[in-house]
Design an enzyme around this catalytic site. Sequence first.
Site, short mmCIF file in Angstrom:
data_model
loop_
_atom_site.label_atom_id
_atom_site.label_comp_id
_atom_site.label_asym_id
_atom_site.label_seq_id
_atom_site.Cartn_x
_atom_site.Cartn_y
_atom_site.Cartn_z
CB ALA A 50 -0.90 -0.01 1.23
CB CYS A 154 -3.84 -5.63 6.11
SG CYS A 154 -3.50 -3.94 6.60
CE LYS A 193 1.49 -10.60 0.87
NZ LYS A 193 1.27 -9.75 2.04
N GLY A 255 8.54 -13.26 2.92
CA GLY A 255 9.07 -12.79 4.19
C GLY A 255 10.58 -12.82 4.23
CG ASP A 256 12.41 -11.60 7.02
OD1 ASP A 256 11.76 -10.54 6.91
OD2 ASP A 256 12.56 -12.20 8.08
C1 LIG Z 1 4.86 -0.33 2.75
C2 LIG Z 1 4.19 -1.66 2.81
C3 LIG Z 1 2.88 -1.79 2.40
C4 LIG Z 1 2.26 -3.05 2.40
N1 LIG Z 1 0.98 -3.18 1.90
C5 LIG Z 1 0.44 -4.43 1.76
C6 LIG Z 1 -0.80 -4.61 1.09
O1 LIG Z 1 -1.43 -3.68 0.58
N2 LIG Z 1 -1.29 -5.88 1.00
C7 LIG Z 1 -0.63 -6.97 1.52
O2 LIG Z 1 -1.10 -8.10 1.40
N3 LIG Z 1 0.57 -6.81 2.13
C8 LIG Z 1 1.10 -5.58 2.25
N4 LIG Z 1 2.36 -5.44 2.79
C9 LIG Z 1 3.10 -6.65 3.19
C10 LIG Z 1 3.99 -7.16 2.04
O3 LIG Z 1 3.21 -7.51 0.92
C11 LIG Z 1 4.82 -8.37 2.48
O4 LIG Z 1 3.95 -9.39 2.86
C12 LIG Z 1 5.74 -8.06 3.67
O5 LIG Z 1 6.41 -6.82 3.49
C13 LIG Z 1 6.78 -9.17 3.88
O6 LIG Z 1 7.58 -9.33 2.74
P1 LIG Z 1 9.10 -8.73 2.66
O7 LIG Z 1 9.85 -9.26 3.82
O8 LIG Z 1 9.60 -9.20 1.34
O9 LIG Z 1 8.95 -7.24 2.74
C14 LIG Z 1 2.96 -4.19 2.84
C15 LIG Z 1 4.29 -4.04 3.29
C16 LIG Z 1 4.90 -2.79 3.27
C17 LIG Z 1 6.32 -2.67 3.71
#
Ligand SMILES: Cc1cc2nc3c(=O)[nH]c(=O)nc-3n(C[C@H](O)[C@H](O)[C@H](O)COP(=O)(O)O)c2cc1C
Length: 427
Positions: A50, A154, A193, A255-256
Amino acid sequence: MATTDVYMKKEWDNSAITKARAMPAQARVPAEFHIGNVRIAPATVLAPMAGVTDTVFRRFIKNASMFTDPTAPADVDVETTNEVSGCGLIMTEFTSADGLSRMRETKRKRYLTYYEDEHPISAQLFGSNPETLADSARICEDAGFDIVDLNLGCPAKRVVACNGGSGLLRDLPRIKEIFQAVRSSVSIPFTVKFRMGWNDSNIVCVELAKMAEDCGLQAVALHARTREQGYAGDARWEWIAAVKDAVKIPVIGNGDIRTPEDAAAMVEATRCDAVMIGRAAPANPWIFRQIAQYTASKQATGIGSYTKPTDLDRYRMIRDYFDRLMHEVAEHPEVLGAADDDLSKRLKRNHESAQRDAIGRMKQFASWFTHGVPGGATLRREIFDCKRGAQVIDKVEAFFTKRAEEPAQEFVPEQDEELEAAPASWG
Ligand SMILES: Cc1cc2nc3c(=O)[nH]c(=O)nc-3n(C[C@H](O)[C@H](O)[C@H](O)COP(=O)(O)O)c2cc1C
């Protein structure tokens, strides 16, 4: 400069997990997977974020992901097809199903805008009412999306308060109703998700994935943390493996992942069908291309390698993204002189709002993108004071011109507090 198949130690690495995630030589991200009848190649997904993954950012990442010759610098300006992009699937930021079903057609279009070169693209929805979600899923299907996704991760208070996002993780019967309602309302693939559960005493991801499969969903994506965990601690990949063991539909691990090595290690550790990448993308828009290079080189030689961006690449990348944002602003031209009728007032408001939005995104992106760049903090401060897009671009140009005159220094990615502090606000 190429880096070899050695797990790179970075500042935010936790050494225990680094060791646990060291991977054997054969580990790599699959070349493709299918969600229903949609082929995703390679098996990499840009996570919905988002406030980040709007159409400008999505197309930017897709272009940055392009690779032809792993040793050649990518041309971020060339339009790419999915076959030559390291990013297999992109997703919209989440959209409220309630909002979407109430919106007028014109406003809806703004929310659901995407360009042809974004296919395959998945639209993510959140909400808690089965009928409203089913209606909104139909709207997404009619708008031409390839896949519709439900957000159950979320943790934002305003979303959880109306039982959406991770709030629903405490109500599996309601989730089942939603799955059934949405599944029967659209013919495009439907995915979900989610996080592992609300907290450690309520881990529901395996049960939830089985329910999704039984209800006819075509894939699941797990961000391997609980809602209570926010973004603290490490993602618990063992739960991705547990979900993978429990269902036959594709499982997307999330994740990560911060490097190609992490992506390969996740596949190796969990056998997931695809990897999803969130926070690493704005900090390192080359991540998808690097994964593709790493996979290809590993397949060919047994040793994974990938190119690292030079300063010039960094400059071109930030310029490209800012130019794209300015292009969007230009679609709402400035009103010169007094705006004294209704139409001029509306145009003026639209221009001001587009300008504000673009500046906000430039500042946010500059902050993520320049962590670890020597002198990046100064640039971030200067950009913070800018009022117009053109000023931001001038600052960026001056910064990189000065850098070009200085001796080359290694870029070391740093932790970004805003992105790492996501628990307070996001999924
Ligand atoms: C700025 C931001 C906005 C996010 N918005 C959403 C969203 O709209 N929908 C969703 O399912 N996850 C959202 N997430 C979670 C990410 O999709 C993801 O699941 C989470 O960051 C873990 O993955 P990563 O470790 O690769 O960042 C958001 C994460 C961040 C950092």
